[in-house]
Design a protein around this motif. Structure first.
Motif, PDB file in Angstrom:
ATOM      1  N   TRP A 143       0.828  -1.201   0.000  1.00 49.84           N
ATOM      2  CA  TRP A 143       0.000   0.000   0.000  1.00 49.84           C
ATOM      3  C   TRP A 143       0.870   1.262   0.000  1.00 49.84           C
ATOM      4  N   LEU A 144       1.887   1.285   0.834  1.00 45.46           N
ATOM      5  CA  LEU A 144       2.778   2.445   0.889  1.00 45.46           C
ATOM      6  C   LEU A 144       3.447   2.691  -0.463  1.00 45.46           C
ATOM      7  N   LEU A 145       3.829   1.619  -1.133  1.00 39.37           N
ATOM      8  CA  LEU A 145       4.424   1.749  -2.464  1.00 39.37           C
ATOM      9  C   LEU A 145       3.418   2.353  -3.439  1.00 39.37           C
ATOM     10  N   THR A 146       2.192   1.902  -3.383  1.00 40.92           N
ATOM     11  CA  THR A 146       1.150   2.424  -4.271  1.00 40.92           C
ATOM     12  C   THR A 146       0.930   3.908  -4.044  1.00 40.92           C
ATOM     13  N   MET A 147       0.842   4.302  -2.787  1.00 39.87           N
ATOM     14  CA  MET A 147       0.650   5.721  -2.479  1.00 39.87           C
ATOM     15  C   MET A 147       1.835   6.554  -2.958  1.00 39.87           C
ATOM     16  N   ASP A 148       3.030   6.058  -2.767  1.00 40.85           N
ATOM     17  CA  ASP A 148       4.225   6.794  -3.181  1.00 40.85           C
ATOM     18  C   ASP A 148       4.225   7.026  -4.692  1.00 40.85           C
ATOM     19  N   ILE A 149       3.844   6.018  -5.444  1.00 41.45           N
ATOM     20  CA  ILE A 149       3.806   6.143  -6.904  1.00 41.45           C
ATOM     21  C   ILE A 149       2.705   7.114  -7.334  1.00 41.45           C
ATOM     22  N   LEU A 150       1.566   7.086  -6.650  1.00 39.34           N
ATOM     23  CA  LEU A 150       0.498   8.038  -6.965  1.00 39.34           C
ATOM     24  C   LEU A 150       0.894   9.468  -6.605  1.00 39.34           C
ATOM     25  N   TYR A 151       1.613   9.621  -5.502  1.00 40.68           N
ATOM     26  CA  TYR A 151       2.109  10.955  -5.145  1.00 40.68           C
ATOM     27  C   TYR A 151       3.043  11.486  -6.227  1.00 40.68           C
ATOM     28  N   ASP A 152       3.950  10.657  -6.689  1.00 39.71           N
ATOM     29  CA  ASP A 152       4.877  11.068  -7.752  1.00 39.71           C
ATOM     30  C   ASP A 152       4.118  11.455  -9.020  1.00 39.71           C
ATOM     31  N   PHE A 153       3.059  10.702  -9.300  1.00 40.95           N
ATOM     32  CA  PHE A 153       2.257  10.998 -10.488  1.00 40.95           C
ATOM     33  C   PHE A 153       1.608  12.378 -10.375  1.00 40.95           C
ATOM     34  N   VAL A 154       1.057  12.671  -9.210  1.00 38.89           N
ATOM     35  CA  VAL A 154       0.409  13.962  -8.993  1.00 38.89           C
ATOM     36  C   VAL A 154       1.420  15.098  -9.083  1.00 38.89           C
ATOM     37  N   LEU A 155       2.661  14.867  -8.635  1.00 37.16           N
ATOM     38  CA  LEU A 155       3.679  15.923  -8.598  1.00 37.16           C
ATOM     39  C   LEU A 155       4.260  16.259  -9.965  1.00 37.16           C
ATOM     40  N   ILE A 156       3.895  15.515 -10.989  1.00 39.73           N
ATOM     41  CA  ILE A 156       4.259  15.933 -12.347  1.00 39.73           C
ATOM     42  C   ILE A 156       3.634  17.310 -12.578  1.00 39.73           C
ATOM     43  N   PRO A 157       4.429  18.309 -12.985  1.00 36.67           N
ATOM     44  CA  PRO A 157       3.941  19.705 -13.037  1.00 36.67           C
ATOM     45  C   PRO A 157       2.559  19.894 -13.655  1.00 36.67           C
ATOM     46  N   THR A 158       2.301  19.285 -14.795  1.00 35.69           N
ATOM     47  CA  THR A 158       0.994  19.472 -15.429  1.00 35.69           C
ATOM     48  C   THR A 158      -0.134  18.846 -14.604  1.00 35.69           C
ATOM     49  N   ASN A 159       0.164  17.734 -13.928  1.00 34.75           N
ATOM     50  CA  ASN A 159      -0.845  17.081 -13.086  1.00 34.75           C
ATOM     51  C   ASN A 159      -1.070  17.842 -11.786  1.00 34.75           C
ATOM     52  N   LEU A 160       0.005  18.480 -11.292  1.00 33.85           N
ATOM     53  CA  LEU A 160      -0.069  19.159 -10.001  1.00 33.85           C
ATOM     54  C   LEU A 160      -1.077  20.307 -10.040  1.00 33.85           C
ATOM     55  N   PHE A 236      -4.237  -8.793  -2.887  1.00 33.89           N
ATOM     56  CA  PHE A 236      -3.985  -7.391  -2.584  1.00 33.89           C
ATOM     57  C   PHE A 236      -2.811  -6.874  -3.414  1.00 33.89           C
ATOM     58  N   ILE A 237      -1.706  -7.600  -3.374  1.00 34.08           N
ATOM     59  CA  ILE A 237      -0.492  -7.172  -4.088  1.00 34.08           C
ATOM     60  C   ILE A 237      -0.722  -7.187  -5.598  1.00 34.08           C
ATOM     61  N   GLN A 238      -1.281  -8.272  -6.105  1.00 30.60           N
ATOM     62  CA  GLN A 238      -1.487  -8.395  -7.548  1.00 30.60           C
ATOM     63  C   GLN A 238      -2.422  -7.320  -8.068  1.00 30.60           C
ATOM     64  N   ASP A 239      -3.493  -7.061  -7.345  1.00 27.47           N
ATOM     65  CA  ASP A 239      -4.479  -6.078  -7.781  1.00 27.47           C
ATOM     66  C   ASP A 239      -3.865  -4.686  -7.881  1.00 27.47           C
ATOM     67  N   LEU A 240      -3.097  -4.303  -6.866  1.00 24.64           N
ATOM     68  CA  LEU A 240      -2.502  -2.970  -6.870  1.00 24.64           C
ATOM     69  C   LEU A 240      -1.433  -2.822  -7.948  1.00 24.64           C
ATOM     70  N   VAL A 241      -0.604  -3.832  -8.100  1.00 25.69           N
ATOM     71  CA  VAL A 241       0.465  -3.738  -9.108  1.00 25.69           C
ATOM     72  C   VAL A 241      -0.113  -3.679 -10.510  1.00 25.69           C
ATOM     73  N   LYS A 242      -1.040  -4.583 -10.808  1.00 24.64           N
ATOM     74  CA  LYS A 242      -1.562  -4.687 -12.172  1.00 24.64           C
ATOM     75  C   LYS A 242      -2.508  -3.547 -12.546  1.00 24.64           C
ATOM     76  N   ASN A 243      -3.288  -3.064 -11.570  1.00 25.07           N
ATOM     77  CA  ASN A 243      -4.326  -2.075 -11.894  1.00 25.07           C
ATOM     78  C   ASN A 243      -3.967  -0.644 -11.538  1.00 25.07           C
ATOM     79  N   ILE A 244      -3.008  -0.446 -10.629  1.00 28.68           N
ATOM     80  CA  ILE A 244      -2.664   0.916 -10.206  1.00 28.68           C
ATOM     81  C   ILE A 244      -1.202   1.225 -10.507  1.00 28.68           C
ATOM     82  N   ILE A 245      -0.302   0.515  -9.841  1.00 23.46           N
ATOM     83  CA  ILE A 245       1.119   0.836  -9.954  1.00 23.46           C
ATOM     84  C   ILE A 245       1.589   0.847 -11.402  1.00 23.46           C
ATOM     85  N   LYS A 246       1.243  -0.178 -12.135  1.00 22.93           N
ATOM     86  CA  LYS A 246       1.699  -0.308 -13.522  1.00 22.93           C
ATOM     87  C   LYS A 246       1.235   0.858 -14.388  1.00 22.93           C
TER      88      LYS A 246
END
Length: 249
Positions: A143-160, A236-246
């Motif tokens: 879960w922490l990994l998923t949140m970290d990747i989503l945070y990075d995505f949001v911090l892309i200047p155009t997304n921010l 839990f792990i498979q769902d997050l990696v395949k549907n969110i993280i990736k």
């Protein structure tokens, strides 16, 4: 293990050939109830308990499976039992090292879906936790990994810019402007997920996945009597990696 747990470990159980379903259900029944023998009607009842459609003609298929070469079942005055060779194979597959190795490998295959070196190491640590049966830890790290990747995505200047507009639209955090990763700590994770939806960064289906996984993570993060089993952590792990993280790297 329960019948339900063993079914969860079986890929496409409902699409297996009828005799294979009967063989597995008979063994699952014996495992859960610590039984050596079973009656045909008990297997039919077990299908009903699991809300599964029972194969047609179980009463005629079981005798056929006793006569097969090699036989699947053995009959005696005490009832039907699983043939020794079949029982040994199933025990090795579901309760022994074979299944554990297959599951571990399937999780490690997910590492190829993670691009960043540090993120890949983080997922590998989560998988290592799973392999030593620290299922709660594997869920929390994933879960922490998923949140970290989503945070990075949001911090892309155009997304921010879009995300900060979503914050103003949402209203609850109007005094907050996100400019760096630390700023996200001021927003509840459930609200962060909703803000991602408002910003149209995630679909409603992705929001449902994240909301569900957040509930599981919360259950794992606090002392309680909830039993977290291996298949729950795997999903839990498979769902997050395949549907969110990736999709958000």
């Amino acid at each position: 293990m329960t019948v339900n747990e063993l079914i969860e470990l079986t890929a496409d159980f409902e699409h297996l050939p009828q005799k294979e379903q009967i063989k597995l259900m008979a063994w699952f029944f014996c495992v859960e109830h610590s039984r050596e023998y079973f009656e045909t009607k008990e297997i039919k009842e077990e299908f009903d308990r699991q809300n599964l459609v029972a194969p047609a003609g179980i009463s005629s298929l079981v005798p056929q499976m006793r006569k097969g070469k090699p036989p699947v079942f053995v009959n005696s005055k005490k009832g039907n039992s699983i043939h020794r060779t079949v029982k040994k194979e199933l025990e090795e597959q579901y309760l022994g090292t074979t299944h554990k190795k297959e599951v571990s490998q399937s999780l490690r295959d997910l590492l190829g879906d993670v691009k960043g070196a540090t993120q890949k190491l983080f997922l590998e640590e989560a998988i290592s936790c799973f392999e030593i049966k620290s299922y709660r830890a594997s869920i929390i790290l994933s879960w922490l990994l998923t949140m970290d990747i989503l945070y990075d995505f949001v911090l892309i200047p155009t997304n921010l810019t879009t995300f900060n507009q979503a914050i103003q639209s949402h209203g609850k955090y109007k005094k907050i402007t996100i400019s760096k990763k630390e700023d996200f700590s001021d927003i509840k994770e459930s609200d962060f997920i909703e803000l991602l939806r408002i910003a149209r960064f995630i679909s409603n289906d992705s929001r449902k996945i994240l909301d569900e996984k957040l509930g599981i993570r919360n259950s794992c993060a606090h002392p309680n009597s909830i039993l977290i089993l291996d298949y729950k952590a795997i999903g839990f792990i498979q769902d997050l990696v395949k549907n969110i993280i990736k999709n958000y790297q």
